[in-house]
Write a protein that holds these residues in place. Structure first.
Motif, PDB file in Angstrom:
ATOM      1  N   SER A  69     -38.171 -26.225 -45.880  1.00  0.00           N
ATOM      2  CA  SER A  69     -38.696 -27.254 -45.042  1.00  0.00           C
ATOM      3  C   SER A  69     -38.865 -28.800 -45.273  1.00  0.00           C
ATOM      4  CB  SER A  69     -40.012 -26.512 -45.651  1.00  0.00           C
ATOM      5  OG  SER A  69     -40.416 -26.917 -46.769  1.00  0.00           O
ATOM      6  N   SER A 113     -39.199 -26.874 -39.395  1.00  0.00           N
ATOM      7  CA  SER A 113     -38.492 -25.993 -40.274  1.00  0.00           C
ATOM      8  C   SER A 113     -37.251 -25.328 -40.136  1.00  0.00           C
ATOM      9  CB  SER A 113     -38.941 -24.477 -40.945  1.00  0.00           C
ATOM     10  OG  SER A 113     -39.126 -23.502 -39.697  1.00  0.00           O
ATOM     11  N   THR A 131     -43.217 -26.315 -37.130  1.00  0.00           N
ATOM     12  CA  THR A 131     -44.413 -25.576 -37.238  1.00  0.00           C
ATOM     13  C   THR A 131     -45.784 -26.115 -37.919  1.00  0.00           C
ATOM     14  OG1 THR A 131     -43.801 -26.358 -40.089  1.00  0.00           O
ATOM     15  CG2 THR A 131     -42.095 -24.410 -38.989  1.00  0.00           C
ATOM     16  N   GLU A 132     -46.016 -27.005 -37.698  1.00  0.00           N
ATOM     17  CA  GLU A 132     -47.197 -27.886 -37.610  1.00  0.00           C
ATOM     18  C   GLU A 132     -46.551 -29.533 -37.097  1.00  0.00           C
ATOM     19  OE1 GLU A 132     -50.617 -29.088 -40.872  1.00  0.00           O
ATOM     20  OE2 GLU A 132     -49.445 -27.675 -41.109  1.00  0.00           O
TER      21      GLU A 132
END
Length: 141
Positions: A69, A113, A131-132
């Protein structure tokens, strides 16, 4: 002229060279779908595919597995390639390709990630996915 190279010094040097050669073996990036990086044995600095430590100059590394990540730092190259520099949580930077989203949707500060440690077509760039998303800037100026 005095001889400076004695047998004792030669034996010690050979042993040290064997030890260093064992710790500097080429770092494989992808084994079973995992991303590996290097950590310096002297100062602990994390690096990705470096012949020597950028902090202390040592050539002795230990191979470690990355959690996969990180955070997007900046774009690299043209938009169609969708390549970005990512700061991984372990402390090293990685040039990778973002997949699964349009290039305009990727922002600096977005969390990503690792999906594949090596791209399928052999570009040797790891593939990451969002992922965000990055929060919008507070002010436009």
């Amino acid at each position: 002229m005095p001889r400076t190279d004695t047998r004792e010094h030669t034996e010690g040097r050979e042993d040290r060279e064997v030890t260093v050669a064992a710790t500097t073996a080429p770092c494989e990036t992808a084994v079973g779908g995992e991303l590996f990086y290097q950590r310096c044995l002297w100062c602990g600095t994390a690096a990705y595919h470096r012949p020597f430590c950028r902090a202390c100059g040592s050539v002795a590394f230990r191979r470690e597995r990355s959690e996969g990540s990180g955070v997007v730092l900046r774009r690299n190259g043209h938009v169609p390639l969708n390549t970005w520099f990512v700061a991984m949580d372990e402390g090293f930077n990685l040039l990778c390709q973002v997949t699964g989203t349009a290039p305009v949707a990727v922002r600096v500060g977005a969390k990503v990630s690792v999906v594949r440690p090596v791209a399928p077509l052999g570009q040797s760039l790891p593939l990451v996915e969002l992922t965000e998303s990055a929060p919008p800037p507070a002010c436009w100026w």
